[in-house]
Design an enzyme around this catalytic site. Structure first.
Site, PDB file in Angstrom:
ATOM      1  N   THR A  28      14.412   6.550 -13.993  1.00  0.00           N
ATOM      2  CA  THR A  28      14.038   5.444 -14.863  1.00  0.00           C
ATOM      3  C   THR A  28      14.077   5.951 -16.296  1.00  0.00           C
ATOM      4  O   THR A  28      13.593   7.058 -16.591  1.00  0.00           O
ATOM      5  CB  THR A  28      12.652   4.867 -14.514  1.00  0.00           C
ATOM      6  OG1 THR A  28      12.320   3.834 -15.456  1.00  0.00           O
ATOM      7  CG2 THR A  28      11.563   5.924 -14.516  1.00  0.00           C
ATOM      8  N   GLU A  29      14.681   5.185 -17.190  1.00  0.00           N
ATOM      9  CA  GLU A  29      14.972   5.694 -18.526  1.00  0.00           C
ATOM     10  C   GLU A  29      13.726   5.979 -19.355  1.00  0.00           C
ATOM     11  O   GLU A  29      13.793   6.733 -20.335  1.00  0.00           O
ATOM     12  CB  GLU A  29      15.881   4.717 -19.279  1.00  0.00           C
ATOM     13  CG  GLU A  29      15.226   3.405 -19.634  1.00  0.00           C
ATOM     14  CD  GLU A  29      16.228   2.414 -20.203  1.00  0.00           C
ATOM     15  OE1 GLU A  29      16.144   2.135 -21.404  1.00  0.00           O
ATOM     16  OE2 GLU A  29      17.074   1.919 -19.447  1.00  0.00           O
ATOM     17  N   ASN A  30      12.572   5.392 -18.984  1.00  0.00           N
ATOM     18  CA  ASN A  30      11.363   5.692 -19.748  1.00  0.00           C
ATOM     19  C   ASN A  30      10.743   7.032 -19.364  1.00  0.00           C
ATOM     20  O   ASN A  30       9.735   7.440 -19.927  1.00  0.00           O
ATOM     21  CB  ASN A  30      10.334   4.565 -19.605  1.00  0.00           C
ATOM     22  CG  ASN A  30       9.980   4.245 -18.177  1.00  0.00           C
ATOM     23  OD1 ASN A  30      10.830   4.283 -17.292  1.00  0.00           O
ATOM     24  ND2 ASN A  30       8.726   3.927 -17.927  1.00  0.00           N
TER      25      ASN A  30
END
Length: 217
Positions: A45-47
């Site tokens: 997940t990019e976060n």
């Protein structure tokens, strides 16, 4: 099975053992619930997270664990969390094998528009631009038409692009379409959907594969 589930289940069939896969929020994230048995995929997940799992139930959700879209996620044994800069180092460094993203429009050149909506305020492109050029494979998961029934697979995108010539595969509620140098190849059709229905709901020109199959679910 509703259209969202159908798309998510078909997308999950693209995952291979050992792949690092980034899932955009919405339909792409739902594909985490349908990873085939025996296939071990490292979801990113990019976060800032690696090795997350299926979406938890409302009672099981941890308010401190969420994807980039704010949706609750589970973290599997061995998972790791890190800051945003490290996450984008993974993406920009070419370590993501595939990204699955939604789209407003896709065209027959593999261009994608998935961030700017006319007459609607959006805070920015987010991580889409980095994912589209950083991932080794780009899979678009979206409905075949918009809410008004207008085609979303076009000859040429009309909205501002997120990236050009990057899409490899399009999975919709009606079909699976491969993006090639020759154009868009219709590879599979959804159950109870005809080739004629796909063509009539697609503005872009389609190359009809000689061996079209029913969508694998």
């Amino acid at each position: 099975m509703n259209s969202r589930e159908l798309i998510a289940k078909r997308v999950a069939k693209e995952f291979k053992d050992g792949m690092v896969v980034n899932l955009g929020f919405g339909i792409p994230t739902a594909s985490a619930n349908y990873i085939p048995e025996g296939i071990n995929v490292i979801l990113q997940t990019e976060n800032g997270g690696l090795l997350f799992g299926p979406k938890p139930s409302k009672d099981e959700a941890d308010q401190d664990l969420a994807n980039a879209g704010g949706e609750p996620i589970t973290m599997l044994p061995g998972a790791s969390a890190f800051d945003l800069s490290f996450s984008f180092s993974i993406i920009r460094g070419g370590h993501v094998d595939a990204t699955v993203l939604g789209a407003l429009e896709v065209d027959q050149e593999g261009n994608i528009a998935n961030w700017k909506i006319p007459n609607k305020f959006v805070p920015g492109m987010g991580g889409a631009m980095d994912l589209l050029v950083g991932a080794k494979k780009v899979i678009v998961a979206m409905s075949h038409t918009d809410k008004k029934g207008n085609p979303k697979i076009l000859k040429k995108c009309t909205l501002p692009l997120s990236a050009a010539n990057v899409v490899n595969l399009i999975v919709t509620d009606k079909a699976v379409i491969e993006v090639s140098d020759e154009g868009l190849i219709l590879k599979e059709i959804a159950p109870n959907v005809s080739i004629e229905e796909v063509i009539s709901n697609t503005e872009a020109e389609l190359i009809i594969d000689d061996d079209i199959k029913e969508m694998k679910l």
